[in-house]
Design a protein around this motif. Structure first.
Motif, PDB file in Angstrom:
ATOM      1  N   THR A 202      14.102  -3.914  23.894  1.00 35.39           N
ATOM      2  CA  THR A 202      13.643  -4.387  24.968  1.00 35.39           C
ATOM      3  C   THR A 202      13.587  -5.529  25.401  1.00 35.39           C
ATOM      4  N   LEU A 203      13.143  -6.318  24.309  1.00 38.53           N
ATOM      5  CA  LEU A 203      13.302  -7.843  24.838  1.00 38.53           C
ATOM      6  C   LEU A 203      14.698  -8.494  25.301  1.00 38.53           C
ATOM      7  N   SER A 206      15.643  -7.123  28.529  1.00 42.39           N
ATOM      8  CA  SER A 206      14.892  -7.901  29.500  1.00 42.39           C
ATOM      9  C   SER A 206      15.559  -9.513  30.031  1.00 42.39           C
ATOM     10  N   ILE A 207      15.805 -10.083  28.730  1.00 42.76           N
ATOM     11  CA  ILE A 207      16.505 -11.301  29.180  1.00 42.76           C
ATOM     12  C   ILE A 207      17.816 -11.390  29.598  1.00 42.76           C
ATOM     13  N   MET A 210      17.505 -10.110  33.570  1.00 46.91           N
ATOM     14  CA  MET A 210      17.105 -11.494  34.125  1.00 46.91           C
ATOM     15  C   MET A 210      18.060 -12.478  34.460  1.00 46.91           C
ATOM     16  N   SER A 233      13.499  -6.923  36.028  1.00 45.81           N
ATOM     17  CA  SER A 233      13.967  -6.923  34.576  1.00 45.81           C
ATOM     18  C   SER A 233      12.967  -6.320  33.810  1.00 45.81           C
ATOM     19  N   MET A 234      11.815  -6.745  34.058  1.00 48.53           N
ATOM     20  CA  MET A 234      10.765  -6.244  33.461  1.00 48.53           C
ATOM     21  C   MET A 234      10.553  -4.654  33.390  1.00 48.53           C
ATOM     22  N   ALA A 237      13.642  -3.045  31.726  1.00 43.60           N
ATOM     23  CA  ALA A 237      13.588  -3.225  30.217  1.00 43.60           C
ATOM     24  C   ALA A 237      12.583  -2.214  29.838  1.00 43.60           C
TER      25      ALA A 237
END
Lengths: 259, 218
Positions: A202-203, A206-207, A210, A233-234, A237
């Motif tokens: 997920t992290l 998301s990065i 973005m 993005s959030m 993710a």
């Protein structure tokens, strides 16, 4: 919501309405005063009306993005408190941090990834978020007049340093959460609390999302996309987390390396 | 000597700030009085100790650094309604550009005040509308057995990944040290909560930035 009903009680909505009216009144007061002053010093009504309409347009998209962050906090805090908190001195990263910190201090397992059902814990969160964020309101009446006279020149001279320190403080905050998503241990009885396949995926997603969205907005000059890059993005993710839990074998999906 | 518009704006702003402070404290106080429950002061203090060093430092830096851009009215409005760097500040700067006025002039003051106040009202209305529209469906989205449950469990990695990405891209050199520190601390103390870890990573990050600034690395 079981025993959590107090979070969305009529009383909470009344508190929310109170904050809503206050913020509107303050802004309306300042608009009236500024408008009169504008006329006095010869700014045309047309210019001031244009300022109002362009500011509304400018605000709509980021405000919808803020609604999305209210919703992400609603699982644990109900919908009213995030609404109140993000309407007054609100900022998603402050609220999450303060709420997590309050629950940590009370020794509550899982932090805000779990629904808060205890009124005392909820009250502690309210106090920590309120007191934690109140400092500008004490600081400004004391120093704003003085610093506004001097600061223009100083900030220009040290602009780079001031920007850098603000960024460094912010990066320090983000780093704590990132490190926990990579390698932090959760509580034994809570699935999804500790770092594992799903949190790291997920992290990273998301990065990467973005960075791609920001690049797209910049390259193709998509002004409308800019305020949405972060919430989008959030949410994407979070969507990846749902998909991973569905498609991965159950024992891998719930794997948390540190327990 | 007659008071200038700036003097008057400071006077009104101070009154509104104090009123906002009272209201901010009134919310948890009303909740505790209404339900007659009071959290242990020690717990609240512990929670505060973890966030105050960072929040209050950021507050000082923000009040000082936004002040030349937001003007008097804009500052008092923005710090009550929040969402400054992602909303009020760009809105005020765009409004000054459109109206062709400069910051720190009386014209700039009028325009930034109108822009930030309009923005605050719009945001407040939209958030309230969003809450009313979405609250009926919330329970279905967030139930433990709902298909959406994993999404809500991963709010933090999703949020801080997106929030961090643009900072990492812009300030890569500042990023390595605090993340590495966080990871190393967690290797030895895996259950350390975010509340305890944050002051460590923030202080390391600030010291690192200061050193790099002095050495002209950033």
């Amino acid at each position: 919501m079981g025993t959590g009903d107090f979070k969305i009680s009529t009383f909470m909505y009344l508190l929310g309405a109170f904050v809503f009216v206050f913020v509107i009144c303050q802004s309306a007061f300042f608009i009236t005063k500024a408008w009169r002053q504008g006329k006095k010093i010869g700014i045309s009504s047309k210019d001031m009306r244009n300022t109002v309409s362009s500011s509304i347009l400018f605000t709509v998209a980021p405000a919808i993005a803020i609604v999305a962050t209210v919703l992400t906090l609603a699982n644990s805090l109900g919908i009213v408190l995030p609404w109140i908190r993000l309407s007054i001195i609100g900022n998603i990263s402050y609220e999450v941090t303060a709420a997590e910190s309050a629950l940590n201090a009370l020794g509550v397992a899982g932090g805000i990834s779990q629904e808060v059902t205890d009124k005392t814990q909820f009250a502690a969160i309210m106090w920590v978020t309120s007191i934690g964020s109140c400092f500008p309101l004490i600081l400004m009446p004391l120093i704003l007049k003085k610093i506004q006279k001097k600061i223009g020149t100083v900030a220009k001279a040290n602009a780079k340093w001031a920007d850098l320190m603000a960024a460094a403080a912010f990066i320090g905050l983000i780093s704590a959460f990132i490190a926990r998503s990579i390698i932090g241990a959760g509580k034994e009885d809570i699935i999804g609390d500790g770092a594992g396949i799903v949190s790291v995926a997920t992290l990273l997603f998301s990065i990467i999302t973005m960075l791609i969205l920001e690049r797209l907005a910049e390259k193709f000059k998509l002004k409308w996309l800019e305020p949405f890059t972060m919430p989008l993005s959030m949410i994407l993710a979070m969507g990846v987390a749902i998909i991973l839990v569905q498609i991965l074998p159950a024992d891998i999906a719930i794997l948390e390396w540190r327990g | 000597m007659e008071k200038t518009y700036f003097d008057k704006a400071h006077f009104w702003g101070r009154l509104w700030s104090l009123a906002a402070l009272g209201m901010l404290m009134c919310i948890p106080a009303c909740f505790c009085l209404y339900y007659n429950i009071w959290p242990a002061a020690v717990g609240v203090m512990k929670g505060l100790i973890a966030v105050i060093p960072m929040f209050w430092t950021i507050a000082i830096v923000e009040v000082i650094s936004y002040s030349p851009m937001l003007g008097v009215g804009g500052m008092y409005i923005s710090f009550v309604s929040g969402n400054i760097s992602n909303l009020k500040l760009p809105c005020a700067i765009a409004a000054m550009e459109n109206a062709k006025v400069r910051a720190n002039t009386e014209e700039g003051e009028v325009i930034t005040t109108i822009a930030t106040a309009t923005s605050a009202i719009t945001t407040t209305l939209i958030i309230a509308a969003g809450v009313l529209v979405f609250s009926p469906i919330m329970p279905y989205l967030t139930d433990e057995n709902s298909i959406f449950a994993p999404a809500f469990q991963q709010v933090l990695p999703a949020l801080f990944g997106a929030l961090g990405a643009s900072y990492f891209a812009k300030h890569f050199k500042l990023t390595v040290l605090p993340i590495l520190t966080g990871v190393i601390v967690l290797v030895f103390a895996p259950s350390m909560g975010a509340g305890t870890l944050i002051p460590i990573t923030v202080i390391v990050s600030l010291i690192g930035a200061q050193v790099m600034f002095k050495k002209n690395v950033v």
